[in-house]
Design an enzyme around this catalytic site. Structure first.
Site, PDB file in Angstrom:
ATOM      1  N   ASP A 169       0.819  -1.224   0.000  1.00 46.59           N
ATOM      2  CA  ASP A 169       0.000   0.000   0.000  1.00 46.59           C
ATOM      3  C   ASP A 169       0.853   1.274   0.000  1.00 46.59           C
ATOM      4  O   ASP A 169       0.323   2.381   0.089  1.00 46.59           O
ATOM      5  CB  ASP A 169      -0.958   0.009   1.203  1.00 46.59           C
ATOM      6  CG  ASP A 169      -0.218   0.048   2.535  1.00 46.59           C
ATOM      7  OD1 ASP A 169       1.039   0.065   2.514  1.00 46.59           O
ATOM      8  OD2 ASP A 169      -0.883   0.070   3.587  1.00 46.59           O
ATOM      9  N   GLY A 170       2.173   1.113  -0.102  1.00 45.24           N
ATOM     10  CA  GLY A 170       3.056   2.282  -0.200  1.00 45.24           C
ATOM     11  C   GLY A 170       3.645   2.721   1.130  1.00 45.24           C
ATOM     12  O   GLY A 170       4.565   3.547   1.166  1.00 45.24           O
ATOM     13  N   GLN A 200       8.371  27.973   0.981  1.00 39.02           N
ATOM     14  CA  GLN A 200       7.417  28.761   1.783  1.00 39.02           C
ATOM     15  C   GLN A 200       8.173  29.108   3.071  1.00 39.02           C
ATOM     16  O   GLN A 200       8.033  28.455   4.097  1.00 39.02           O
ATOM     17  CB  GLN A 200       6.161  27.920   2.046  1.00 39.02           C
ATOM     18  CG  GLN A 200       5.027  28.668   2.721  1.00 39.02           C
ATOM     19  CD  GLN A 200       4.222  29.574   1.790  1.00 39.02           C
ATOM     20  OE1 GLN A 200       4.274  29.408   0.568  1.00 39.02           O
ATOM     21  NE2 GLN A 200       3.509  30.522   2.341  1.00 39.02           N
ATOM     22  N   HIS A 203      17.041  26.964   0.466  1.00 37.76           N
ATOM     23  CA  HIS A 203      16.529  28.009  -0.421  1.00 37.76           C
ATOM     24  C   HIS A 203      16.766  29.394   0.196  1.00 37.76           C
ATOM     25  O   HIS A 203      17.097  30.342  -0.520  1.00 37.76           O
ATOM     26  CB  HIS A 203      15.057  27.759  -0.702  1.00 37.76           C
ATOM     27  CG  HIS A 203      14.527  28.635  -1.776  1.00 37.76           C
ATOM     28  ND1 HIS A 203      15.153  28.763  -2.992  1.00 37.76           N
ATOM     29  CD2 HIS A 203      13.459  29.466  -1.818  1.00 37.76           C
ATOM     30  CE1 HIS A 203      14.483  29.617  -3.741  1.00 37.76           C
ATOM     31  NE2 HIS A 203      13.461  30.059  -3.045  1.00 37.76           N
ATOM     32  N   LYS A 219      15.940  39.084 -13.238  1.00 38.23           N
ATOM     33  CA  LYS A 219      14.808  38.186 -13.522  1.00 38.23           C
ATOM     34  C   LYS A 219      13.524  38.758 -12.947  1.00 38.23           C
ATOM     35  O   LYS A 219      13.508  39.243 -11.829  1.00 38.23           O
ATOM     36  CB  LYS A 219      15.072  36.809 -12.914  1.00 38.23           C
ATOM     37  CG  LYS A 219      13.902  35.837 -13.036  1.00 38.23           C
ATOM     38  CD  LYS A 219      14.272  34.438 -12.611  1.00 38.23           C
ATOM     39  CE  LYS A 219      13.799  34.102 -11.221  1.00 38.23           C
ATOM     40  NZ  LYS A 219      13.978  32.680 -10.883  1.00 38.23           N
ATOM     41  N   ARG A 267       9.597  37.456 -12.215  1.00 33.87           N
ATOM     42  CA  ARG A 267       8.677  36.321 -12.286  1.00 33.87           C
ATOM     43  C   ARG A 267       7.294  36.861 -12.631  1.00 33.87           C
ATOM     44  O   ARG A 267       6.743  37.683 -11.905  1.00 33.87           O
ATOM     45  CB  ARG A 267       8.661  35.547 -10.958  1.00 33.87           C
ATOM     46  CG  ARG A 267       7.853  34.276 -11.051  1.00 33.87           C
ATOM     47  CD  ARG A 267       8.135  33.303  -9.918  1.00 33.87           C
ATOM     48  NE  ARG A 267       9.363  32.531 -10.083  1.00 33.87           N
ATOM     49  CZ  ARG A 267       9.491  31.488 -10.910  1.00 33.87           C
ATOM     50  NH1 ARG A 267       8.470  31.106 -11.659  1.00 33.87           N
ATOM     51  NH2 ARG A 267      10.622  30.828 -10.991  1.00 33.87           N
TER      52      ARG A 267
END
Ligand code: R5P
Length: 284
Positions: free
Chosen positions: A34-35, A92, A124, A185, A187
């Site tokens: 089932d993972g 986030q 990040h 840049k 976005r």
């Protein structure tokens, strides 16, 4: 010290084991039909300093990280270090809109329940280290290793696709012994970015674009186009974390003369290892 190699980074774990002279503990890690994850550490790790090498992306890897670090603690490890080659949910990194989840913080809070310290690679935003209490998050950069790799490939110019990547470009360029600069840049939405090229002295040169993450490949595609428009001889790209989401790898192929990433996310472009940088932090 013993390493526990989760499923996300077997090659990086082997490299780390070789560099540190620390064995990889025998473990059985597999999935039920089932993972769900089955995990068993066969070796005796009681009293040992244990490093669990496992990224927290995508979600099933994050669950595996939590299960393995908790297991190491339950089996009486003297200390548990989480080596997180790619820290998922780092994007986030604050609350942008009221009511949103601050997921980088949520992950940190769960991770530190079972870890005495963690080592993260090119987060990040480095500020995420502060979401861990008592300075228990060590942050390492693989940009010097990327720079060494570029030097071997005779790269003469390094380009950051935006201001956020300038520090990465600086570190890589320093190791490669060449100049660097950045494009501007903008976005436009989740999948579209525009590049405002500067006047670059790239005519006929071998240029490498550097970023921390390549996801859809949109940023690199546009940076490559801007460089070719200004006469670059060949355009390469290197990143720490090659996610290549939604066919990013295939999409980038026509735009580049070479594409390389590290083994923080293992894939066919992983030609540079993060092991040396991680070992440096672990041995401090
Ligand atoms: C952005 O802040 C990151 O440094 C990368 O530039 C971004 O994640 C790349 O995304 P994509 O490959 O989808 O353009």
């Amino acid at each position: 010290m013993k390493l526990i190699s989760g499923s996300s980074n077997p090659n990086l774990s082997r490299h780390l084991s070789d560099i540190m002279g620390a064995p990889i503990a025998e473990a059985e890690i597999r999935r039920f039909p089932d993972g769900e994850l089955y995990a068993r550490i066969v070796d005796d790790i009681s009293g040992e300093d244990v490093c669990v090498v496992q990224s927290t992306y995508p979600d099933h890897n994050a669950v595996e990280f939590l299960i393995l670090t908790r297991l190491a603690r339950d089996l009486g490890a003297g200390s548990v270090t989480g080596v997180i080659p790619y820290y998922g949910y780092a994007r986030q990194d604050r609350v942008f809109k009221e009511g949103e989840s601050f997921t980088a913080r949520t992950m940190a809070r769960h991770i530190q329940l079972s870890c005495d310290r963690v080592v993260c690679v090119n987060l990040h935003k480095e500020a995420i280290t502060r979401e861990f209490t008592d300075e228990r998050c060590l942050h390492v950069s693989v940009m010097p290793q990327i720079g060494e790799f570029m030097k071997q490939h005779d790269i003469r110019y390094v380009l950051a696709p935006d201001k956020g990547a300038v520090e990465y470009a600086r570190q890589a360029a320093e190791a490669a012994g060449c100049d660097y600069t950045n494009l501007e840049k903008k976005r436009l939405d989740g999948r579209t970015v525009s590049m405002a090229p500067k006047d670059l002295d790239v005519e006929g040169k071998r240029v490498c674009i550097i970023d921390d993450i390549i996801a859809t490949g949109g940023t690199i595609m546009r940076a490559s186009q801007a460089l070719k428009d200004q006469g670059a001889g060949s355009v390469f790209a290197c990143c720490a974390h090659g996610l290549f989401t939604g066919g990013g790898l295939e999409r980038l192929e026509p735009y580049l003369d070479g594409l390389y990433s590290t083994d923080t996310i293992e894939n066919p472009t992983s030609r540079i290892s993060a092991a040396e940088a991680i070992a440096g932090a672990l041995l401090k």
